[in-house]
Design a protein around this motif. Sequence first.
Motif, mmCIF file in Angstrom:
data_model
loop_
_atom_site.group_PDB
_atom_site.id
_atom_site.type_symbol
_atom_site.label_atom_id
_atom_site.label_comp_id
_atom_site.label_asym_id
_atom_site.label_seq_id
_atom_site.Cartn_x
_atom_site.Cartn_y
_atom_site.Cartn_z
ATOM 1 N N TYR A 103 8.306 16.800 4.341
ATOM 2 C CA TYR A 103 9.383 17.769 4.134
ATOM 3 C C TYR A 103 10.201 17.570 2.854
ATOM 4 O O TYR A 103 11.017 18.426 2.520
ATOM 5 N N SER A 104 10.027 16.477 2.140
ATOM 6 C CA SER A 104 10.746 16.308 0.876
ATOM 7 C C SER A 104 10.106 17.190 -0.187
ATOM 8 O O SER A 104 8.891 17.183 -0.359
ATOM 9 N N ASN A 105 10.917 17.952 -0.910
ATOM 10 C CA ASN A 105 10.379 18.861 -1.919
ATOM 11 C C ASN A 105 9.800 18.149 -3.145
ATOM 12 O O ASN A 105 8.738 18.533 -3.635
ATOM 13 N N PRO A 106 10.457 17.120 -3.696
ATOM 14 C CA PRO A 106 9.838 16.434 -4.840
ATOM 15 C C PRO A 106 8.571 15.700 -4.398
ATOM 16 O O PRO A 106 8.470 15.253 -3.247
ATOM 17 N N PRO A 107 7.593 15.562 -5.271
ATOM 18 C CA PRO A 107 6.417 14.739 -4.941
ATOM 19 C C PRO A 107 6.852 13.359 -4.482
ATOM 20 O O PRO A 107 7.724 12.736 -5.097
ATOM 21 N N THR A 108 6.236 12.886 -3.402
ATOM 22 C CA THR A 108 6.736 11.705 -2.705
ATOM 23 C C THR A 108 5.673 10.621 -2.582
ATOM 24 O O THR A 108 4.503 10.914 -2.335
ATOM 25 N N PHE A 113 0.837 -1.195 0.000
ATOM 26 C CA PHE A 113 0.000 0.000 0.000
ATOM 27 C C PHE A 113 0.874 1.247 0.000
ATOM 28 O O PHE A 113 2.091 1.177 0.192
ATOM 29 N N PHE A 114 0.241 2.414 -0.215
ATOM 30 C CA PHE A 114 0.972 3.628 -0.541
ATOM 31 C C PHE A 114 0.425 4.829 0.225
ATOM 32 O O PHE A 114 -0.794 4.960 0.402
ATOM 33 N N TYR A 115 1.337 5.719 0.633
ATOM 34 C CA TYR A 115 0.969 6.998 1.233
ATOM 35 C C TYR A 115 1.480 8.132 0.343
ATOM 36 O O TYR A 115 2.475 7.983 -0.373
ATOM 37 N N HIS A 116 0.809 9.288 0.446
ATOM 38 C CA HIS A 116 1.253 10.489 -0.253
ATOM 39 C C HIS A 116 0.853 11.698 0.573
ATOM 40 O O HIS A 116 0.065 11.589 1.532
ATOM 41 N N HIS A 117 1.372 12.875 0.227
ATOM 42 C CA HIS A 117 0.976 14.098 0.923
ATOM 43 C C HIS A 117 -0.395 14.535 0.431
ATOM 44 O O HIS A 117 -0.683 14.490 -0.769
ATOM 45 N N GLU A 118 -1.214 14.967 1.351
ATOM 46 C CA GLU A 118 -2.590 15.326 0.989
ATOM 47 C C GLU A 118 -2.656 16.521 0.048
ATOM 48 O O GLU A 118 -3.649 16.692 -0.682
ATOM 49 N N ASN A 119 -1.609 17.362 0.047
ATOM 50 C CA ASN A 119 -1.583 18.536 -0.816
ATOM 51 C C ASN A 119 -0.668 18.360 -2.026
ATOM 52 O O ASN A 119 -0.217 19.347 -2.610
ATOM 53 N N SER A 120 -0.403 17.118 -2.388
ATOM 54 C CA SER A 120 0.474 16.841 -3.524
ATOM 55 C C SER A 120 -0.287 16.043 -4.579
ATOM 56 O O SER A 120 -0.297 14.805 -4.546
ATOM 57 N N PRO A 121 -0.907 16.717 -5.543
ATOM 58 C CA PRO A 121 -1.598 15.982 -6.617
ATOM 59 C C PRO A 121 -0.654 15.071 -7.395
ATOM 60 O O PRO A 121 -1.049 13.976 -7.817
ATOM 61 N N ALA A 122 0.603 15.524 -7.580
ATOM 62 C CA ALA A 122 1.569 14.708 -8.326
ATOM 63 C C ALA A 122 1.942 13.455 -7.552
ATOM 64 O O ALA A 122 2.066 12.366 -8.120
ATOM 65 N N GLY A 123 2.109 13.587 -6.229
ATOM 66 C CA GLY A 123 2.409 12.420 -5.411
ATOM 67 C C GLY A 123 1.252 11.439 -5.397
ATOM 68 O O GLY A 123 1.448 10.222 -5.490
ATOM 69 N N LYS A 124 0.044 11.965 -5.296
ATOM 70 C CA LYS A 124 -1.142 11.113 -5.309
ATOM 71 C C LYS A 124 -1.279 10.390 -6.653
ATOM 72 O O LYS A 124 -1.574 9.192 -6.703
ATOM 73 N N SER A 149 -3.910 -0.088 -0.839
ATOM 74 C CA SER A 149 -4.627 1.187 -0.788
ATOM 75 C C SER A 149 -3.694 2.355 -1.090
ATOM 76 O O SER A 149 -2.468 2.230 -1.015
ATOM 77 N N VAL A 150 -4.289 3.477 -1.435
ATOM 78 C CA VAL A 150 -3.587 4.750 -1.592
ATOM 79 C C VAL A 150 -4.227 5.734 -0.635
ATOM 80 O O VAL A 150 -5.431 5.993 -0.709
ATOM 81 N N THR A 151 -3.416 6.281 0.290
ATOM 82 C CA THR A 151 -3.962 7.095 1.371
ATOM 83 C C THR A 151 -3.084 8.313 1.628
ATOM 84 O O THR A 151 -1.849 8.191 1.598
ATOM 85 N N PRO A 152 -3.680 9.478 1.887
ATOM 86 C CA PRO A 152 -2.856 10.621 2.300
ATOM 87 C C PRO A 152 -2.350 10.428 3.728
ATOM 88 O O PRO A 152 -3.100 9.978 4.596
ATOM 89 N N ARG A 153 -1.079 10.729 3.944
ATOM 90 C CA ARG A 153 -0.532 10.684 5.302
ATOM 91 C C ARG A 153 0.592 11.706 5.388
ATOM 92 O O ARG A 153 1.773 11.382 5.315
ATOM 93 N N SER A 154 0.213 12.943 5.554
ATOM 94 C CA SER A 154 1.159 14.053 5.499
ATOM 95 C C SER A 154 2.019 14.171 6.735
ATOM 96 O O SER A 154 2.985 14.945 6.749
ATOM 97 N N SER A 155 1.705 13.439 7.794
ATOM 98 C CA SER A 155 2.479 13.545 9.029
ATOM 99 C C SER A 155 3.823 12.810 8.949
ATOM 100 O O SER A 155 4.704 13.062 9.766
ATOM 101 N N LEU A 156 3.985 11.908 7.982
ATOM 102 C CA LEU A 156 5.256 11.213 7.831
ATOM 103 C C LEU A 156 6.337 12.221 7.456
ATOM 104 O O LEU A 156 6.179 12.993 6.504
ATOM 105 N N TYR A 157 7.454 12.192 8.159
ATOM 106 C CA TYR A 157 8.473 13.240 8.017
ATOM 107 C C TYR A 157 8.957 13.369 6.577
ATOM 108 O O TYR A 157 9.007 14.477 6.019
#
Length: 343
Positions: free
Chosen positions: A296-301, A247-258, A284-292
């Motif tokens: 804080y990584s600038n490229p979509p993650t 499964f996968f996490y991404h930043h909630e404010n990163s459309p590219a990461g999602k 699953s694909v889920t937003p989890r922006s609390s992961l450090y």
Amino acid sequence: MPYPLRYFILLLTFTLFSIPVFSQSLREVVAKPGDGIYLLLKRHGLNPTSHIKAFQELNQKNLGAGNSLYAGRTYLLPETSATSGTKAAAAVANASPSVLKVPLFGPKYERVEIVNQQLKGAVFYLVAGHSGPDPGAIGKYGPYQLSEDEYAYDVTIRLARRLMERGATVYMIIQDPDDGIRDENVLKMDRDEVGYFGKPVPYVHKLRLRQRVQDINQLAQKHRGAYQRMLSVHIDSRSKGQNIDVFFYHHENSPAGKALAERIHQVFDTKYNRYQPNREYFGSVTPRSSLYVVKYSNPPTVFVELGNIKNDKDQRRFVIPNNRQALANWITDGIITDYKATK
């Protein structure tokens, strides 16, 4: 025609099969913070294709882990005479432009053939979770212990090789100087991994995460405007009886990461339907922006969890070497789809 320079960024170490030539007339230069051999040579007017191996031989006692440079130290530059340049250029011209040598991958896998240019222009930062003094989650496999960091690293470095084969620029942010790609079921635990610039992995958890994020963001400055993505690879730890899918996490404010996470997820769903038609895929694909590293990584993650290290069924997903390679292959397929969609 000389090989494209973008491939000489990876790992600060890899070289074409060429024979550099140099003499006694040598210049001394001082490395700046963030310098790798490629950047240092280019800044001083030298073609990295022709001179990287000569530079390593001249300065081998003054290099850090993975042939990294120490900021503030003085290094010798290879000769730049017309004769030297001609001979070096001839050596490169005779080398295969579709083959790279990447020592970090280990003797068995260091020869990398470029099979196509599907990812030409794309830049990736790959992070194997934990490492150094932190083995991450621990599982039991018969009489053996399995550590998250070793299996996450092997999948990550296989992913790096796969991406390179398709023309990408790849940075392995966590590096093990002697493991390479391994084909054993049980991977020996060690603590000798280092950060991209050769610094030891800190003992303090937050400092470990900060180090790798700083390395990523520093490198990303050099590729502004390019397609850049970061992937952090982990293995989860839950109760022994709980079987989970990738499964996968991404930043909630990163459309590219999602978008990247969803496209990799779709590949896994398709592969499960093909190879395990009687078994539904529950990743699953889920937003989890609390992961450090996500925050804080600038490229979509994309933060990837490969399974439960304590579960017998999940263990087969990464203990078997061919399965580790399949994970790397499937992630690559999702990345290719995402890259094509952005062009």
